[in-house]
Design a protein around this motif. Structure first.
Motif, PDB file in Angstrom:
ATOM      1  N   ASP A  98       2.754 -14.036 -37.556  1.00 18.74           N
ATOM      2  CA  ASP A  98       4.236 -13.367 -36.791  1.00 18.74           C
ATOM      3  C   ASP A  98       4.736 -12.060 -38.307  1.00 18.74           C
ATOM      4  OD1 ASP A  98       3.109 -14.172 -34.672  1.00 18.74           O
ATOM      5  OD2 ASP A  98       4.616 -15.823 -35.064  1.00 18.74           O
ATOM      6  N   HIS A  99       5.351 -11.552 -37.158  1.00 24.68           N
ATOM      7  CA  HIS A  99       6.370 -10.049 -37.958  1.00 24.68           C
ATOM      8  C   HIS A  99       6.575 -11.900 -39.816  1.00 24.68           C
ATOM      9  CE1 HIS A  99       9.254  -7.476 -39.745  1.00 24.68           C
ATOM     10  NE2 HIS A  99       8.483  -6.631 -39.342  1.00 24.68           N
ATOM     11  N   GLU A 100       7.388 -11.146 -40.367  1.00 24.87           N
ATOM     12  CA  GLU A 100       8.472 -12.283 -40.992  1.00 24.87           C
ATOM     13  C   GLU A 100       9.423 -11.993 -40.206  1.00 24.87           C
ATOM     14  OE1 GLU A 100      10.451 -11.553 -45.846  1.00 24.87           O
ATOM     15  OE2 GLU A 100       9.423 -10.016 -44.602  1.00 24.87           O
ATOM     16  N   LYS A 101      10.372 -11.300 -39.810  1.00 33.94           N
ATOM     17  CA  LYS A 101      11.617 -11.903 -38.965  1.00 33.94           C
ATOM     18  C   LYS A 101      10.996 -13.239 -38.527  1.00 33.94           C
ATOM     19  CE  LYS A 101      13.877  -7.642 -39.991  1.00 33.94           C
ATOM     20  NZ  LYS A 101      14.440  -6.483 -39.562  1.00 33.94           N
ATOM     21  N   ALA A 102       9.972 -12.317 -37.478  1.00 33.90           N
ATOM     22  CA  ALA A 102       9.870 -13.943 -36.344  1.00 33.90           C
ATOM     23  C   ALA A 102       9.470 -15.517 -37.442  1.00 33.90           C
ATOM     24  CB  ALA A 102       8.578 -13.445 -36.227  1.00 33.90           C
ATOM     25  N   ALA A 103       8.912 -14.845 -38.460  1.00 34.00           N
ATOM     26  CA  ALA A 103       8.426 -16.276 -38.946  1.00 34.00           C
ATOM     27  C   ALA A 103      10.134 -16.710 -39.648  1.00 34.00           C
ATOM     28  CB  ALA A 103       7.864 -16.232 -39.991  1.00 34.00           C
ATOM     29  N   ARG A 104      10.201 -15.549 -40.213  1.00 35.34           N
ATOM     30  CA  ARG A 104      12.479 -16.491 -40.810  1.00 35.34           C
ATOM     31  C   ARG A 104      13.072 -17.428 -39.702  1.00 35.34           C
ATOM     32  NH1 ARG A 104      14.233 -15.642 -45.069  1.00 35.34           N
ATOM     33  NH2 ARG A 104      12.818 -13.373 -45.514  1.00 35.34           N
ATOM     34  N   HIS A 105      13.007 -16.738 -38.904  1.00 37.40           N
ATOM     35  CA  HIS A 105      13.584 -17.201 -37.402  1.00 37.40           C
ATOM     36  C   HIS A 105      12.862 -18.772 -37.016  1.00 37.40           C
ATOM     37  CE1 HIS A 105      16.039 -17.683 -33.489  1.00 37.40           C
ATOM     38  NE2 HIS A 105      15.075 -17.608 -33.302  1.00 37.40           N
ATOM     39  N   ILE A 106      11.812 -18.418 -37.374  1.00 40.62           N
ATOM     40  CA  ILE A 106      10.797 -20.367 -36.388  1.00 40.62           C
ATOM     41  C   ILE A 106      11.222 -21.059 -37.762  1.00 40.62           C
ATOM     42  CG2 ILE A 106       9.242 -21.302 -36.254  1.00 40.62           C
ATOM     43  CD1 ILE A 106      10.401 -19.503 -33.869  1.00 40.62           C
ATOM     44  N   ALA A 107      10.354 -20.676 -39.133  1.00 39.80           N
ATOM     45  CA  ALA A 107      11.200 -21.648 -39.974  1.00 39.80           C
ATOM     46  C   ALA A 107      12.524 -22.164 -40.269  1.00 39.80           C
ATOM     47  CB  ALA A 107      10.644 -20.874 -41.256  1.00 39.80           C
TER      48      ALA A 107
END
Length: 251
Positions: A98-107
């Motif tokens: 996934d995109h970095e912002k999506a990954a950061r949100h989930i993390a």
């Protein structure tokens, strides 16, 4: 309408012919490879990206057609499971395409401090290789086709038995039949308990055998009693191992 000439492009997206039109759907790298201008789509997708969505760009006959914004829905017990995994001394890492912002949100929602976004299958392999070369033991959990190489390369691979792809299940060492991720902390704790049990059984068996040999050499232990001691030791080892069947880590 039905699709023809369907192709799945690992780490990129999909392509097919639909109603006589060539259609592709995937990330910006796929559009770049197909010489499709994606700048206008990228600008339009900024609000979705800011919300942590994963964006899939769509092009028809070489022209940008739109995008799909997908948002992952976390399982209600996901955050608690990650906390329990961390309580066992394991450091969770999120590897995602996934995109970095999506990954950061989930993390952030899961409480995972380390993540790597926009991963291709080879990127996951490279991360696992670096971790193994540094002396760390790696357990990979995944369910997709793109996860199969990483599941195979890790020291231990765990796949979702129900929703996971057949390739991922075949590549993994362990398959969670009911897809219940809440069992991961128990699985980690049980594996450590199992190793302790194995070491205790080996130590007990070797000690018992050495003592029996010493007593037999001195004439204290006759052959009949020696055979009984040997069999008794085997029974104790089996009984000790069978305790793992009902073992659960105490809260």
């Amino acid at each position: 309408p039905e699709a023809a000439d369907f192709q799945m492009l690992p780490g990129r997206g999909v392509s097919a012919t639909v109603a006589g039109h060539h259609l592709i759907a995937g990330n910006r790298e796929l559009l770049t490879e197909e010489n499709v201008p994606w700048e206008s789509l990228s600008r339009a997708a900024v609000p979705a990206l800011e919300q942590g969505c994963t964006v899939i760009y769509v092009a028809v006959d070489g022209r940008p057609a739109g995008f799909l914004a997908l948002a992952d829905t976390l399982r209600p017990d996901a955050a608690g499971t990650i906390r329990d995994v961390q309580a066992t001394g394991v450091t969770p890492v999120l590897l995602t395409g996934d995109h970095e912002k999506a990954a950061r949100h989930i993390a952030g929602e899961l409480g995972i401090g380390t993540f790597q976004a926009e991963c291709l299958p080879e990127d996951k392999l490279a991360w696992i290789d670096r971790s193994q070369q540094s002396g760390r033991l790696v357990c990979m959990v995944g369910d997709g086709i793109n996860d199969a190489p990483a599941l195979k390369r890790a020291h231990v691979g765990i796949a979702m038995g129900g929703v996971g792809s057949d390739i991922a299940v075949d590549a993994a060492d362990i398959a969670l039949v009911n897809d219940d991720i809440r069992e991961l902390p128990h699985l980690l704790a049980l594996s450590r308990r199992m190793m302790r049990t194995i070491k205790c059984n080996l130590a007990f068996s070797m000690t018992l055998n050495f003592i029996a040999i010493a007593l037999a050499i001195t004439g204290i232990l006759n052959p009949v009693v020696g055979a009984l001691v040997h069999n008794a030791g085997s029974v104790l080892v089996i009984v000790n191992s069978s305790l793992l069947l009902k073992w659960r880590k105490r809260p």
